[in-house]
Design a protein around this motif. Structure first.
Motif, PDB file in Angstrom:
ATOM      1  N   HIS A   1       0.535   7.044 -13.231  1.00  8.30           N
ATOM      2  CA  HIS A   1       1.091   5.725 -12.945  1.00  8.30           C
ATOM      3  C   HIS A   1       2.566   5.870 -12.589  1.00  8.30           C
ATOM      4  O   HIS A   1       3.271   6.716 -13.165  1.00  8.30           O
ATOM      5  N   GLN A   2       3.023   5.034 -11.666  1.00 10.68           N
ATOM      6  CA  GLN A   2       4.438   5.101 -11.278  1.00 10.68           C
ATOM      7  C   GLN A   2       4.951   3.742 -10.849  1.00 10.68           C
ATOM      8  O   GLN A   2       4.207   2.886 -10.366  1.00 10.68           O
ATOM      9  N   LEU A   3       6.253   3.561 -11.030  1.00  8.39           N
ATOM     10  CA  LEU A   3       6.983   2.388 -10.532  1.00  8.39           C
ATOM     11  C   LEU A   3       8.168   2.894  -9.713  1.00  8.39           C
ATOM     12  O   LEU A   3       8.920   3.750 -10.185  1.00  8.39           O
ATOM     13  N   PRO A   4       8.356   2.366  -8.488  1.00 11.99           N
ATOM     14  CA  PRO A   4       9.421   2.870  -7.609  1.00 11.99           C
ATOM     15  C   PRO A   4      10.500   1.846  -7.267  1.00 11.99           C
ATOM     16  O   PRO A   4      10.680   1.492  -6.090  1.00 11.99           O
ATOM     17  N   PRO A   5      11.241   1.284  -8.228  1.00 16.17           N
ATOM     18  CA  PRO A   5      12.284   0.316  -7.853  1.00 16.17           C
ATOM     19  C   PRO A   5      13.260   0.931  -6.851  1.00 16.17           C
ATOM     20  O   PRO A   5      13.704   2.072  -7.018  1.00 16.17           O
TER      21      PRO A   5
ATOM     22  N   LEU B   1       0.845  -1.191   0.000  1.00 15.85           N
ATOM     23  CA  LEU B   1       0.000   0.000   0.000  1.00 15.85           C
ATOM     24  C   LEU B   1       0.879   1.240   0.000  1.00 15.85           C
ATOM     25  O   LEU B   1       1.690   1.438   0.910  1.00 15.85           O
ATOM     26  N   VAL B   2       0.726   2.085  -1.025  1.00 15.81           N
ATOM     27  CA  VAL B   2       1.465   3.345  -1.113  1.00 15.81           C
ATOM     28  C   VAL B   2       0.556   4.471  -0.626  1.00 15.81           C
ATOM     29  O   VAL B   2      -0.520   4.694  -1.187  1.00 15.81           O
TER      30      VAL B   2
ATOM     31  N   ASN C   1      -4.148   7.107  -2.269  1.00 21.33           N
ATOM     32  CA  ASN C   1      -3.452   5.861  -1.955  1.00 21.33           C
ATOM     33  C   ASN C   1      -3.689   4.844  -3.076  1.00 21.33           C
ATOM     34  O   ASN C   1      -4.648   4.956  -3.838  1.00 21.33           O
ATOM     35  N   ASN C   2      -2.815   3.836  -3.127  1.00 15.82           N
ATOM     36  CA  ASN C   2      -3.037   2.734  -4.059  1.00 15.82           C
ATOM     37  C   ASN C   2      -2.324   1.484  -3.560  1.00 15.82           C
ATOM     38  O   ASN C   2      -1.235   1.563  -2.988  1.00 15.82           O
ATOM     39  N   THR C   3      -2.943   0.318  -3.766  1.00 21.93           N
ATOM     40  CA  THR C   3      -2.373  -0.967  -3.361  1.00 21.93           C
ATOM     41  C   THR C   3      -2.112  -1.833  -4.582  1.00 21.93           C
ATOM     42  O   THR C   3      -2.976  -1.957  -5.455  1.00 21.93           O
ATOM     43  N   GLN C   4      -0.920  -2.413  -4.644  1.00 15.75           N
ATOM     44  CA  GLN C   4      -0.545  -3.301  -5.747  1.00 15.75           C
ATOM     45  C   GLN C   4       0.243  -4.485  -5.192  1.00 15.75           C
ATOM     46  O   GLN C   4       0.531  -4.566  -3.996  1.00 15.75           O
TER      47      GLN C   4
ATOM     48  N   PHE D   1       1.748   1.293  -9.812  1.00 18.22           N
ATOM     49  CA  PHE D   1       0.796   1.975  -8.942  1.00 18.22           C
ATOM     50  C   PHE D   1       0.051   3.043  -9.742  1.00 18.22           C
ATOM     51  O   PHE D   1       0.649   3.750 -10.564  1.00 18.22           O
ATOM     52  N   ARG D   2      -1.250   3.154  -9.489  1.00 18.25           N
ATOM     53  CA  ARG D   2      -2.089   4.141 -10.168  1.00 18.25           C
ATOM     54  C   ARG D   2      -2.702   5.077  -9.129  1.00 18.25           C
ATOM     55  O   ARG D   2      -3.388   4.631  -8.211  1.00 18.25           O
TER      56      ARG D   2
END
Length: 210
Positions: A96-100, A34-35, A54-57, A80-81
């Motif tokens: 949309h984002q990706l946080p490696p 959860l972000v 917030n968003n959960t993936q 994440f959206r």
């Protein structure tokens, strides 16, 4: 002979204790991530700061134990959206984002303990993509949305509980320093808004050791 027989009997009666992390181990954790954004932005056209949902993936972590106490971990996830809004307009965009994130970790207890608390610190890279204004945003005259990628520090605290030699449960919390510029147009004017996302990420899942 008596002592030998007693030892053998205890070995048969007592269940084996699951060993915890050791140097050379590689394991994968998977679960719900959860972000929750905690930051804000500069004032947007006199309407206040951006509100980011917030968003959960699905979250995945890949960990290698360099020693019994030091691990190196990479965080990955499905994209994440987030819905982006303003105080008086509702949702005006989706992002949309990706946080490696790459972390160095320290595990406090020795490998005889099933419970393994740890902390970590490292570097986050967040990439933003497929960013669009909603119908509400377009009706308000907003167009050409761009969000700049971000580099920043990250920190975490977590805990594993070893169920068997291979399976574990995990709970962890992360903080990521994500600062970006959000650019868009109103007519022929271009606007650039400094924005802090700075999410807290809550992770709950299970792991498997190879």
């Amino acid at each position: 002979m008596k002592l030998r027989n007693i030892v053998l009997s205890l070995a048969l009666i007592c269940p084996a204790v699951a060993s915890a992390h050791q140097a050379g181990d590689f394991f994968i954790r998977g679960g719900a991530a959860l972000v929750r954004p905690t930051g804000n932005s500069d004032n947007v056209l006199g309407l206040g700061s951006f509100n980011v949902s917030n968003n959960t993936q699905l979250g995945l972590t890949f960990t290698y134990m360099a020693t019994d106490h030091i691990g190196v971990e990479l965080l990955a996830a499905t994209p994440f959206r987030h819905k982006v809004g303003l105080r008086s307009t509702g949702t005006i965009a989706t992002v949309h984002q990706l946080p490696p994130t790459l972390m160095a970790q320290y595990y406090f207890l020795d490998n005889s303990s099933k419970l393994q608390p740890y902390v970590g610190a490292g570097l986050n890279y967040t990439t933003f993509f497929d960013n669009k204004f909603t119908h509400t945003g377009r009706e308000a005259g907003l167009s050409n949305l761009r969000v700049k990628d971000s580099w920043g520090y990250a920190a975490q605290a977590g805990m594993d509980y070893q169920l068997t030699d291979n399976w574990m449960l995990n709970a962890s919390v992360w903080y990521m320093d994500i600062k970006t510029k959000v650019r868009f147009n109103t007519g022929s004017d271009t606007h650039s808004i400094d924005t802090k996302v700075n999410p807290v990420v809550f992770f709950l899942g299970a792991g498997y050791r190879f």
